[in-house]
Design a protein around this motif. Structure first.
Motif, mmCIF file in Angstrom:
data_model
loop_
_atom_site.group_PDB
_atom_site.id
_atom_site.type_symbol
_atom_site.label_atom_id
_atom_site.label_comp_id
_atom_site.label_asym_id
_atom_site.label_seq_id
_atom_site.Cartn_x
_atom_site.Cartn_y
_atom_site.Cartn_z
ATOM 1 N N GLY A 67 -5.314 -4.157 -12.590
ATOM 2 C CA GLY A 67 -5.857 -2.899 -13.056
ATOM 3 C C GLY A 67 -5.710 -2.550 -14.520
ATOM 4 O O GLY A 67 -5.726 -1.364 -14.862
ATOM 5 N N ALA B 289 -14.584 -0.627 -10.756
ATOM 6 C CA ALA B 289 -13.833 -1.441 -9.800
ATOM 7 C C ALA B 289 -14.732 -2.516 -9.203
ATOM 8 O O ALA B 289 -14.314 -3.668 -9.000
ATOM 9 C CB ALA B 289 -13.250 -0.560 -8.697
ATOM 10 N N TRP C 216 -13.673 -6.237 -9.776
ATOM 11 C CA TRP C 216 -13.050 -6.792 -8.562
ATOM 12 C C TRP C 216 -14.016 -7.000 -7.407
ATOM 13 O O TRP C 216 -13.704 -7.739 -6.470
ATOM 14 C CB TRP C 216 -11.944 -5.854 -8.077
ATOM 15 N N GLN D 66 -6.555 -1.003 -1.708
ATOM 16 C CA GLN D 66 -7.406 -0.660 -2.849
ATOM 17 C C GLN D 66 -7.570 0.855 -2.988
ATOM 18 O O GLN D 66 -7.714 1.372 -4.101
ATOM 19 C CB GLN D 66 -8.771 -1.322 -2.697
ATOM 20 N N SER E 227 -1.051 -7.245 -5.243
ATOM 21 C CA SER E 227 -2.399 -7.700 -5.580
ATOM 22 C C SER E 227 -2.598 -9.186 -5.328
ATOM 23 O O SER E 227 -3.729 -9.684 -5.417
ATOM 24 C CB SER E 227 -2.716 -7.367 -7.042
ATOM 25 N N TRP F 77 -12.494 8.042 -0.719
ATOM 26 C CA TRP F 77 -12.506 6.580 -0.603
ATOM 27 C C TRP F 77 -13.028 6.138 0.758
ATOM 28 O O TRP F 77 -13.818 5.201 0.863
ATOM 29 C CB TRP F 77 -11.094 6.053 -0.837
ATOM 30 N N SER G 230 0.835 -1.206 0.000
ATOM 31 C CA SER G 230 0.000 0.000 0.000
ATOM 32 C C SER G 230 0.867 1.253 0.000
ATOM 33 O O SER G 230 0.584 2.219 -0.717
ATOM 34 C CB SER G 230 -0.921 0.010 1.231
ATOM 35 N N ASP H 81 -15.263 3.920 -9.289
ATOM 36 C CA ASP H 81 -15.827 3.052 -8.252
ATOM 37 C C ASP H 81 -16.759 1.976 -8.818
ATOM 38 O O ASP H 81 -16.629 0.792 -8.453
ATOM 39 C CB ASP H 81 -16.560 3.892 -7.203
ATOM 40 N N PHE I 16 -6.946 -4.306 3.448
ATOM 41 C CA PHE I 16 -7.467 -4.457 2.082
ATOM 42 C C PHE I 16 -8.035 -3.136 1.584
ATOM 43 O O PHE I 16 -7.807 -2.728 0.441
ATOM 44 C CB PHE I 16 -8.547 -5.533 2.061
ATOM 45 N N PHE J 152 -16.638 -1.907 -3.215
ATOM 46 C CA PHE J 152 -16.528 -3.232 -2.609
ATOM 47 C C PHE J 152 -17.646 -3.554 -1.625
ATOM 48 O O PHE J 152 -17.573 -4.555 -0.913
ATOM 49 C CB PHE J 152 -15.168 -3.368 -1.909
ATOM 50 N N TYR K 105 -15.072 3.496 -1.146
ATOM 51 C CA TYR K 105 -14.829 2.072 -0.889
ATOM 52 C C TYR K 105 -16.116 1.263 -0.904
ATOM 53 O O TYR K 105 -16.172 0.169 -1.478
ATOM 54 C CB TYR K 105 -14.111 1.881 0.451
ATOM 55 N N PHE L 100 -5.055 2.467 -5.299
ATOM 56 C CA PHE L 100 -5.395 2.316 -6.720
ATOM 57 C C PHE L 100 -6.391 3.395 -7.126
ATOM 58 O O PHE L 100 -6.289 3.972 -8.217
ATOM 59 C CB PHE L 100 -6.010 0.932 -6.971
#
Length: 454
Positions: A180, A161, A165, A121, A236, A73, A32, A158, A117, A82, A78, A124
Motif C-alpha cells: 500500500g 486499488a 492490485w 482488503q 499481504s 466495501w 485482517s 477503489d 481475501f 477487485f 470490493y 485497507f
C-alpha cells in the motif's frame, strides 16, 4: 527393423481445483483483525495530538470510518476494486453486494477463501481515508466529512486499488506495491494536503500554541499501529509462508530504524529527543517499508527506515514551516512523503531473490524499475490531487466544509457531537466543571476548588 510411429502426446490434465489451506486462512484472518485494530489505534494516535476540546471529534472520525467503509466495501467497494477489469481503470460489478464471493478460493493459485481475501482488503480500504483525517483535524464539519469520505473511497481509493492490485494498468505496467505505498499512503497523504489547503489554516495557527493534549494516548496509538502493521504487511503475503516472514522482519526493522533516525535528527536540530518524535518516526518507517516489505531483504529495510525517519522529519519540521500550510497532524509529511520515498526505494532495492513475483531494482541491475515506480508515484499523486479537489468542490456546493469560527473556539467535541472527552469535577462540591474554564485554584478554609483548563 521395425520403426514405431511416435506416440501422440496426451493432453495436459485439467488443473486441480484450488484448495483452501487452513494455515494460510488462519494467518490471513488474524492479519485482517490486526489491520482492523490499526484504525482504532490511529484514532488514539491522532486523538492524543489534538487539543482537549477536539479529542473526541478526532477519535470519532477514525472510529466511525470503520463502520462506514466496512459497509461500503461489502455493498460496492470490493467489486470496484477487485471485480473483472474494465479498461485497466476499475473493476466490474460482478461482485456487487458480494455476489459470488464465498468460501471457495477466488483464483486457481489462491489458498484462502474468497471471503477471507475480501475482508483483508476491506481493512485497507477502512484505514486509508482515516489517515486523511490527520490533515484536517480540528476544523472540518462532521456532515461534510461523511460525504467526503464516502465519495473519496468510491472514486479515488477503489479505482486506484484496482489499478495497482486488481489487474489494472499499473499492475500491467509492473508497478510494485506490496502492501500500500501508492494505494494507501500516497493517496491518503496527498489527499490530506489538498483538504488542508482547501479548508485553510485553523484559527490561531502560527500565532498560538496548539500542543498535543495527551502524549501517552498518542504513544499507545503508535504502539497499536506498529503491532497491527505486521498484519498489514506480512498478511499481504496471503499465506503463512516464507514471504510473510520476510515482510514481518523488514517491517519491524524499518520501523525501528526510522524511530532511531527521527529522534536523532530531532535531537540534533532542536536539542531534545521527544517521545512524539519517536512515535512519529516509527510510523514514518512503517509507511516507507509498506510498498517494499515483500520485495526487499532485511538489510535494505534498515536503509529505507533510516532514510524515512530523516526525510519525514524534515518534511514535518522544515518544509511545512517554510511553506506555512496547516497539515494538523502531519498526514502529508509522514504518509505522503514517506509513501513516496518507500515506492521509489522499492525501485532501488527490490530483488527477485526475495520474491520471484516481483522484479529486480536498480541495485540489482534493473534501473527500469525505478522509472516504473516513478510513473506509479506520479499517477497516484495526480489522481489524489485532482480527484480530492473535485470532490471537495462538489461536497462544498451542498454543505459547508469547515466549522465556523465560534465552533472552532468552543471545540468540535461539544459543537459537533455534544460531548466532552474529559468530565472534570469541582472537587469540593462534586459538581462537573467545564473543560473550557480557565485553570484556577481558590482556597476556602480546608476546601480547595479546582478548575482545569482545556
Amino acid at each position: 527393423m521395425v520403426v514405431c510411429a511416435p506416440l501422440a502426446l496426451a493432453a495436459d490434465p485439467p488443473a486441480a481445483p484450488a484448495k483452501v489451506d487452513t494455515g494460510d486462512t488462519a494467518w490471513v484472518l488474524v492479519s485482517s483483525a490486526l489491520v482492523m485494530l490499526m484504525t482504532p489505534g490511529l484514532a488514539l494516535f491522532y486523538g492524543g495530538m489534538v487539543r482537549t476540546k477536539n479529542a473526541l471529534s478526532t477519535i470519532m472520525q477514525s472510529f466511525f470510518i470503520v463502520g462506514l467503509i466496512s459497509v461500503q466495501w461489502v455493498l460496492w467497494g470490493y467489486t470496484l476494486a477487485f471485480g473483472p477489469d474494465i479498461g485497466g481503470m476499475i473493476g466490474g460489478l460482478d461482485f456487487l453486494g458480494l455476489s459470488g464471493v464465498g468460501v471457495e478460493p477466488n483464483s486457481p493459485t489462491s489458498t484462502i477463501p474468497h471471503l477471507a481475501f475480501m475482508v483483508f482488503q476491506g481493512m485497507f480500504a477502512v484505514i486509508t481515508p482515516a489517515l486523511i483525517t490527520g490533515a484536517f483535524a480540528e476544523r472540518m464539519r462532521f456532515p461534510a466529512f461523511l460525504a467526503f469520505v464516502l465519495i473519496w473511497a468510491t472514486f479515488i481509493y477503489d479505482p486506484v486499488a484496482h489499478m495497482v492490485w486488481g489487474g489494472g494498468w499499473m499492475a500491467e505496467l509492473g508497478v510494485l506495491d506490496f502492501a500500500g505505498g501508492t494505494v494507501v499512503h500516497i493517496l491518503s497523504g496527498v489527499s490530506g494536503l489538498v483538504v488542508a489547503l482547501v479548508l485553510g489554516k485553523r484559527k490561531g495557527y502560527g500565532n498560538e500554541a496548539m500542543l498535543p493534549h495527551h502524549l501517552p494516548m498518542t504513544v499507545l496509538g503508535a504502539a497499536l499501529l506498529w503491532f497491527g502493521w505486521f498484519g498489514f504487511n506480512a498478511g499481504s503475503a496471503l499465506g503463512a509462508n516464507g514471504l510473510a516472514a520476510t515482510a514481518f522482519v523488514t517491517t519491524n526493522t524499518a520501523a525501528a530504524a526510522a524511530t532511531v533516525s527521527w529522534v536523532f535528527a530531532e535531537w540534533l536540530h532542536h536539542g531534545k529527543p521527544t517521545v512524539l518524535g519517536a512515535a512519529s518516526g516509527c510510523v514514518a518507517g512503517l509507511v516507507a517499508i509498506t510498498p517494499a516489505a515483500g520485495f526487499v531483504a532485511p538489510l535494505p529495510s534498515v536503509i529505507i527506515g533510516l532514510a524515512a525517519g530523516v526525510i519525514c522529519y524534515l518534511a514535518v519540521s522544515v518544509v511545512k514551516a517554510k511553506l506555512g500550510y496547516d497539515d494538523s497532524l502531519d498526514a502529508f509529511g509522514v504518509h505522503g512523503v514517506g509513501g513516496t520515498w518507500g515506492a521509489i526505494a522499492t525501485g532501488l532495492f527490490a530483488s527477485k531473490a526475495v520474491n520471484e513475483a516481483g522484479n529486480d531494482g536498480l541495485f540489482f541491475g534493473n534501473p527500469d524499475l525505478v522509472v516504473t515506480q516513478l510513473i506509479g508515484v506520479a499517477a497516484s499523486w495526480a489522481i489524489a490531487i485532482v480527484g480530492t479537489y473535485v470532490i471537495l468542490k462538489i461536497v462544498g456546493a451542498f454543505m459547508p466544509l469547515r466549522a465556523t469560527e465560534e465552533q472552532e473556539i468552543q471545540g468540535l467535541d461539544i459543537t459537533e457531537h455534544g460531548e466532552r472527552g474529559y468530565a472534570y469535577q469541582d472537587f469540593a462540591a462534586g459538581l462537573p466543571v467545564s473543560p473550557a474554564a480557565p485553570f484556577a485554584v481558590s482556597q476556602s478554609g480546608a476546601a480547595a476548588k479546582v478548575s482545569l483548563n482545556s
